[in-house]
Design an enzyme around this catalytic site. Structure first.
Site, short mmCIF file in Angstrom:
data_model
loop_
_atom_site.label_atom_id
_atom_site.label_comp_id
_atom_site.label_asym_id
_atom_site.label_seq_id
_atom_site.Cartn_x
_atom_site.Cartn_y
_atom_site.Cartn_z
NE ARG A 1 -1.02 42.21 14.36
CZ ARG A 1 0.06 41.17 14.71
NH1 ARG A 1 0.20 39.98 15.53
NH2 ARG A 1 1.31 41.80 14.10
CG ASP B 1 -12.18 54.65 10.00
OD1 ASP B 1 -11.00 54.49 10.63
OD2 ASP B 1 -12.35 54.62 8.95
CE1 TYR C 1 -8.97 50.33 12.60
CE2 TYR C 1 -10.35 51.39 11.18
CZ TYR C 1 -9.53 51.28 11.72
OH TYR C 1 -8.69 52.56 11.85
NE ARG D 1 -9.27 50.38 7.34
CZ ARG D 1 -8.85 49.26 7.92
NH1 ARG D 1 -9.80 48.37 8.55
NH2 ARG D 1 -7.77 49.20 8.45
NE ARG E 1 0.34 53.29 10.10
CZ ARG E 1 -0.60 53.13 10.03
NH1 ARG E 1 -1.40 53.54 8.87
NH2 ARG E 1 -1.56 52.90 11.27
NE ARG F 1 -9.39 57.95 -5.26
CZ ARG F 1 -8.54 58.25 -4.05
NH1 ARG F 1 -7.32 58.40 -4.40
NH2 ARG F 1 -9.23 58.39 -2.88
CD GLU G 1 1.28 52.32 13.40
OE1 GLU G 1 1.19 53.64 13.20
OE2 GLU G 1 0.27 51.74 13.31
P1 FAD Z 1 -11.51 53.68 22.61
O1 FAD Z 1 -11.33 54.98 21.85
O2 FAD Z 1 -10.51 52.29 22.60
O3 FAD Z 1 -12.01 54.14 24.09
C1 FAD Z 1 -12.12 52.78 24.83
C2 FAD Z 1 -12.03 53.45 26.35
O4 FAD Z 1 -12.21 52.46 27.20
C3 FAD Z 1 -10.48 53.47 26.61
O5 FAD Z 1 -10.13 54.81 27.07
C4 FAD Z 1 -10.01 52.53 27.64
O6 FAD Z 1 -9.17 52.79 28.44
C5 FAD Z 1 -11.27 52.34 28.20
N1 FAD Z 1 -11.39 51.00 29.00
C6 FAD Z 1 -11.43 49.71 28.28
N2 FAD Z 1 -11.46 49.00 29.52
C7 FAD Z 1 -11.81 49.54 30.62
C8 FAD Z 1 -12.03 49.03 32.17
N3 FAD Z 1 -11.88 48.09 32.09
N4 FAD Z 1 -12.47 50.23 32.87
C9 FAD Z 1 -12.58 51.38 32.55
N5 FAD Z 1 -11.86 51.78 31.24
C10 FAD Z 1 -11.75 51.04 30.33
N6 FAD Z 1 -10.06 56.49 13.30
C11 FAD Z 1 -10.24 57.35 12.23
O7 FAD Z 1 -11.37 57.91 12.17
N7 FAD Z 1 -9.21 57.98 11.67
C12 FAD Z 1 -7.91 57.28 12.00
O8 FAD Z 1 -7.10 57.87 11.31
C13 FAD Z 1 -7.75 56.41 12.85
N8 FAD Z 1 -6.55 55.94 13.19
C14 FAD Z 1 -6.44 54.77 14.23
C15 FAD Z 1 -5.12 54.48 14.33
C16 FAD Z 1 -5.11 53.39 15.28
C17 FAD Z 1 -3.63 52.91 15.81
C18 FAD Z 1 -6.08 52.92 16.04
C19 FAD Z 1 -5.84 51.86 17.16
C20 FAD Z 1 -7.43 53.53 15.84
C21 FAD Z 1 -7.42 54.37 14.76
N9 FAD Z 1 -8.79 54.94 14.64
C22 FAD Z 1 -8.92 55.94 13.52
C23 FAD Z 1 -10.05 54.51 15.22
C24 FAD Z 1 -10.26 55.39 16.50
O9 FAD Z 1 -9.27 55.31 17.30
C25 FAD Z 1 -11.71 54.62 17.06
O10 FAD Z 1 -12.69 54.94 16.04
C26 FAD Z 1 -12.20 55.21 18.33
O11 FAD Z 1 -11.06 55.47 19.06
C27 FAD Z 1 -13.26 54.46 18.96
O12 FAD Z 1 -13.79 54.94 20.21
P2 FAD Z 1 -14.28 53.94 21.10
O13 FAD Z 1 -14.69 54.69 22.38
O14 FAD Z 1 -14.89 52.87 20.52
O15 FAD Z 1 -12.78 53.14 21.74
N1 UDP Z 2 -1.92 47.91 3.56
C1 UDP Z 2 -1.00 47.50 2.76
N2 UDP Z 2 0.14 48.43 2.49
C2 UDP Z 2 0.15 49.71 2.73
C3 UDP Z 2 -1.09 50.22 3.30
C4 UDP Z 2 -2.11 49.21 3.83
O1 UDP Z 2 -0.84 46.24 2.46
O2 UDP Z 2 1.02 50.35 2.26
C5 UDP Z 2 -3.20 46.91 3.87
C6 UDP Z 2 -2.76 46.40 5.22
O3 UDP Z 2 -3.19 45.02 5.35
C7 UDP Z 2 -3.62 47.38 6.06
C8 UDP Z 2 -4.83 47.75 5.30
O4 UDP Z 2 -4.23 47.76 4.16
O5 UDP Z 2 -3.95 46.58 7.39
C9 UDP Z 2 -5.56 48.92 5.72
O6 UDP Z 2 -4.53 50.01 5.61
P1 UDP Z 2 -4.97 51.23 6.47
O7 UDP Z 2 -4.01 52.37 5.95
O8 UDP Z 2 -6.37 51.63 6.14
O9 UDP Z 2 -4.74 50.80 7.84
P2 UDP Z 2 -4.90 51.59 9.22
O10 UDP Z 2 -4.47 53.09 9.04
O11 UDP Z 2 -5.91 51.52 9.92
O12 UDP Z 2 -3.62 50.85 9.90
#
Ligand code: FAD
Ligand code: UDP
Length: 384
Positions: free
Chosen positions: A260, A364, A362, A177, A291, A181, A314
């Site tokens: 995780r 986005d 995973y 991901r 971070r 560059r 975090e």
């Molecule tokens: P979710 O958003 O997880 O929605 C699932 C929902 O189901 C939740 O609200 C949960 O409460 C509900 N649920 C689960 N079990 C039950 C149950 N038994 N009964 C009722 N409800 C239930 N994407 C990006 O594009 N850019 C980013 O920078 C980015 N950063 C992220 C950082 C983190 C820490 C994480 C974890 C994800 C990140 N993502 C990012 C990914 C993004 O969060 C997901 O793409 C998006 O949330 C996916 O949507 P979803 O509907 O699949 O899941």
């Molecule tokens: N990663 C790393 N060092 C950094 C940033 C990212 O080793 O400073 C690695 C790490 O394994 C991480 C993966 O690259 O899980 C993806 O990074 P990204 O920033 O895309 O992760 P997210 O924002 O989804 O946590």
């Protein structure tokens, strides 16, 4: 209690809301969306910090980016986007470097002034032990991309904090991901479109659910037998799109999938600017968090207080059943279990599994939305 419901959606994240919006607006179906949380939006949910008014992403910083034109057109129906471009820096042994690894990082690290060709030759030499194409895991992939010294500085210990899984057991895709560059371009994402929703994530998510045919019921758990739309009351009777954890749906019959989770520690500080940028990674094993996010920097166009800021540290750890699952670990053992769950899911009558938790992938935001649009077009009709 099922009368008048054409479709039940479990989970109000981007996946569930995209299916709900399409089924209601395009097909005129009456949709109920349930979520066990007290708010809609899943992990993309955000809210204004009560003390400063700064928009805080409660489940970790969310940056929207996509190269998928269909998704870009779709999301623009519900929100417009700012011109925000994400950049990340990394603190390694008390010195700050730009990420992703680029010519600036390489020259700062080696105290050099290499041009692109020289830098490429150096990294190729340092990466010689592994070939990127045949890399079998995160460690081999990482070393093949940037060579051992940069890998050990910026990737090895950060990845150990993030995953606590041997890097030889993690899939190579986790690291793919991150671009590498040989220019000074340090934008984090390569995509054609990028930005943050002008009036915040929650306004965007609420607009997706704002349709007379969509009813949202919060604090409603699909597995809670005291609520009328619980699993045993609906399965096989009305169509369901399930976006919760797939192993939970089958009562962990094939074992638990590894996740995780993250702990977030938010703090309001009495300064207008804590770190000068939105995300600072901490590469070393000596710092316990991965971070620090400083949310004001996501919206430089907004009128935020000049004397206060919100930061969020975090921390990453293994998720137990009670924790929020954030990142699928995806060890070889997990992938085997997932195949068994997929077979069970395919055999389930009138239930489709989608989203990050439902497919153990995973995704986005743009990927979750894109795959929901595909499910709507290709698979939903079969269960309606
Ligand atoms: P979710 O958003 O997880 O929605 C699932 C929902 O189901 C939740 O609200 C949960 O409460 C509900 N649920 C689960 N079990 C039950 C149950 N038994 N009964 C009722 N409800 C239930 N994407 C990006 O594009 N850019 C980013 O920078 C980015 N950063 C992220 C950082 C983190 C820490 C994480 C974890 C994800 C990140 N993502 C990012 C990914 C993004 O969060 C997901 O793409 C998006 O949330 C996916 O949507 P979803 O509907 O699949 O899941
Ligand atoms: N990663 C790393 N060092 C950094 C940033 C990212 O080793 O400073 C690695 C790490 O394994 C991480 C993966 O690259 O899980 C993806 O990074 P990204 O920033 O895309 O992760 P997210 O924002 O989804 O946590």
């Amino acid at each position: 209690p099922l009368a008048g419901i054409d479709l039940l959606i479990v989970g109000s994240g981007f996946f569930g809301l995209t299916i709900a919006e399409r089924a209601a607006a395009e097909l005129g179906k009456r949709v109920v969306v349930i979520d066990r949380r007290a708010h809609i939006g899943g992990n993309a949910y955000s809210e204004a910090d009560p003390e400063t008014g700064i928009e805080v992403h409660r489940y970790g910083a969310h940056l929207f980016h996509t190269s998928n034109e269909r998704v870009w057109e779709y999301v623009n129906r519900f929100t417009s986007f700012t011109g925000y471009q994400h950049k990340v820096y990394s603190n390694f042994e008390g010195e700050v470097y730009p990420l992703p690894i680029n010519l600036g990082t390489i020259n700062q690290f080696f105290r050099a002034a290499y041009g692109p060709d020289e830098a490429r030759a150096l990294i190729a030499e340092q990466a010689g032990e592994f070939d990127a194409k045949s890399a079998r895991n995160l460690e081999e992939k990482g070393i093949s991309l940037i060579g051992r010294p940069l890998y050990e500085a910026f990737i090895r210990d950060y990845t150990a904090k993030q995953w606590q899984t041997p890097t030889t057991e993690l899939p190579a895709e986790v690291i793919s991901r991150l671009p590498v560059r040989y220019t000074y371009d340090n934008r984090y994402f390569n995509d054609a479109h990028e930005g943050l929703p002008v009036d915040g994530y929650t306004a965007w998510l609420e607009r997706m659910a704002d349709h007379p045919n969509i009813e949202v019921r919060l604090e409603t758990d699909f597995f809670d037998e005291t609520q009328p739309l619980h699993k045993s009351a609906v399965a096989g009777r009305i169509p369901v799109v399930y976006t919760g954890p797939v192993d939970r749906y089958f009562d962990y019959a094939e074992g638990e999938l590894g996740w995780r989770t993250l702990d977030f520690e938010a703090e309001v500080l009495p300064t207008g600017d804590f770190q000068g940028t939105s995300v600072m990674n901490y590469a070393g094993a000596d710092v316990p968090y991965t971070r620090i996010h400083e949310f004001r920097h996501f919206h430089p166009e907004r009128d935020y207080p000049a004397d206060k800021t919100v930061i969020m540290r975090e921390y990453s750890r293994v998720a137990s059943r009670e924790d929020e699952p954030y990142y699928p670990v995806n060890t070889p053992e997990d992938r085997e279990r997932l195949l068994a769950y997929r077979a069970l899911a395919d055999a389930e009558d009138r239930v489709l599994f989608g989203g990050r938790l439902g497919t153990y992938q995973y995704l986005d935001m743009h990927m979750a939305i894109g795959s929901a649009l595909s499910m709507f077009e290709n698979r939903l009709a079969a269960i309606l």
